[in-house]
Design a protein around this motif. Sequence first.
Motif, PDB file in Angstrom:
ATOM      1  N   LYS A 121     -25.520  -1.865  20.914  1.00  0.00           N
ATOM      2  CA  LYS A 121     -26.032  -1.341  19.643  1.00  0.00           C
ATOM      3  C   LYS A 121     -27.495  -1.712  19.412  1.00  0.00           C
ATOM      4  O   LYS A 121     -27.973  -1.673  18.289  1.00  0.00           O
ATOM      5  CB  LYS A 121     -25.191  -1.821  18.461  1.00  0.00           C
ATOM      6  N   LEU A 124     -30.924  -6.768  17.092  1.00  0.00           N
ATOM      7  CA  LEU A 124     -30.605  -6.993  15.688  1.00  0.00           C
ATOM      8  C   LEU A 124     -31.818  -6.692  14.829  1.00  0.00           C
ATOM      9  O   LEU A 124     -32.948  -6.964  15.216  1.00  0.00           O
ATOM     10  CB  LEU A 124     -30.194  -8.450  15.473  1.00  0.00           C
ATOM     11  N   THR A 125     -31.557  -6.142  13.662  1.00  0.00           N
ATOM     12  CA  THR A 125     -32.627  -5.876  12.712  1.00  0.00           C
ATOM     13  C   THR A 125     -32.328  -6.621  11.420  1.00  0.00           C
ATOM     14  O   THR A 125     -31.210  -7.103  11.192  1.00  0.00           O
ATOM     15  CB  THR A 125     -32.746  -4.371  12.405  1.00  0.00           C
ATOM     16  N   GLU A 127     -32.075  -5.317   8.545  1.00  0.00           N
ATOM     17  CA  GLU A 127     -31.079  -4.551   7.796  1.00  0.00           C
ATOM     18  C   GLU A 127     -29.661  -4.878   8.260  1.00  0.00           C
ATOM     19  O   GLU A 127     -28.740  -5.003   7.446  1.00  0.00           O
ATOM     20  CB  GLU A 127     -31.345  -3.043   7.929  1.00  0.00           C
ATOM     21  N   ASP A 128     -29.481  -5.031   9.589  1.00  0.00           N
ATOM     22  CA  ASP A 128     -28.160  -5.397  10.115  1.00  0.00           C
ATOM     23  C   ASP A 128     -27.725  -6.756   9.571  1.00  0.00           C
ATOM     24  O   ASP A 128     -26.562  -6.942   9.181  1.00  0.00           O
ATOM     25  CB  ASP A 128     -28.178  -5.458  11.643  1.00  0.00           C
ATOM     26  N   LEU A 129     -28.651  -7.700   9.565  1.00  0.00           N
ATOM     27  CA  LEU A 129     -28.334  -9.036   9.059  1.00  0.00           C
ATOM     28  C   LEU A 129     -27.982  -8.997   7.578  1.00  0.00           C
ATOM     29  O   LEU A 129     -27.059  -9.677   7.127  1.00  0.00           O
ATOM     30  CB  LEU A 129     -29.507  -9.984   9.302  1.00  0.00           C
ATOM     31  N   GLU A 130     -28.725  -8.214   6.819  1.00  0.00           N
ATOM     32  CA  GLU A 130     -28.440  -8.111   5.390  1.00  0.00           C
ATOM     33  C   GLU A 130     -27.080  -7.479   5.129  1.00  0.00           C
ATOM     34  O   GLU A 130     -26.338  -7.926   4.263  1.00  0.00           O
ATOM     35  CB  GLU A 130     -29.546  -7.310   4.684  1.00  0.00           C
ATOM     36  N   LYS A 131     -26.740  -6.430   5.876  1.00  0.00           N
ATOM     37  CA  LYS A 131     -25.414  -5.811   5.729  1.00  0.00           C
ATOM     38  C   LYS A 131     -24.317  -6.830   6.014  1.00  0.00           C
ATOM     39  O   LYS A 131     -23.332  -6.920   5.285  1.00  0.00           O
ATOM     40  CB  LYS A 131     -25.267  -4.619   6.675  1.00  0.00           C
ATOM     41  N   PHE A 132     -24.504  -7.595   7.071  1.00  0.00           N
ATOM     42  CA  PHE A 132     -23.505  -8.598   7.434  1.00  0.00           C
ATOM     43  C   PHE A 132     -23.421  -9.689   6.373  1.00  0.00           C
ATOM     44  O   PHE A 132     -22.341 -10.103   5.971  1.00  0.00           O
ATOM     45  CB  PHE A 132     -23.836  -9.212   8.803  1.00  0.00           C
ATOM     46  N   ARG A 133     -24.581 -10.144   5.895  1.00  0.00           N
ATOM     47  CA  ARG A 133     -24.600 -11.196   4.879  1.00  0.00           C
ATOM     48  C   ARG A 133     -23.902 -10.733   3.607  1.00  0.00           C
ATOM     49  O   ARG A 133     -23.092 -11.457   3.035  1.00  0.00           O
ATOM     50  CB  ARG A 133     -26.043 -11.597   4.561  1.00  0.00           C
ATOM     51  N   SER A 135     -21.644  -8.349   3.330  1.00  0.00           N
ATOM     52  CA  SER A 135     -20.207  -8.177   3.556  1.00  0.00           C
ATOM     53  C   SER A 135     -19.489  -9.525   3.616  1.00  0.00           C
ATOM     54  O   SER A 135     -18.329  -9.626   3.225  1.00  0.00           O
ATOM     55  CB  SER A 135     -19.956  -7.402   4.853  1.00  0.00           C
TER      56      SER A 135
END
Length: 143
Positions: A121, A124-125, A127-133, A135
């Motif tokens: 995928k 890491l960006t 935005e990916d980290l923020e989505k994970f955080r 969730s």
Amino acid sequence: MGFVFSKAMNDSLKGQQEFMRLQLERQLVLQNLMRERQAAMQIAWTREFLKYFGTFFGLSAVVLTAGAIKRKNPAVLLPILPLSFVFSYQYDMGYGTLLQRIKGEAENILDTQSTSLELPKGPLTFEDLEKFRVSQSKFFIEK
């Protein structure tokens, strides 16, 4: 007046850039020192393990040889074969050139097969980290 303000801003910006460059250099030096210490610990661990395993291998070789002679059955010596491979690997890791060969192969992979190093995928960006955080913290109320 605008020139004085602009000059002060440029000087401030240059100072910040120099500070950031110095911080980055310090981080790189620190990371390199930590990597060197970890590698030294790994080599030291391997050398220490080799002492114990070498003793075990030597005693096993003597006992198995004595057993093979006493029973007149050379099949008793079979366990020496895999033990010798493990001993050779550990010796090469601790005192030989295994680490240099591994480093050379890693450099070859980085130079010629970099596509096999890509993450699934993509990288890491933020935005990916923020989505994970978000969730992970769905039970907490954000203010």
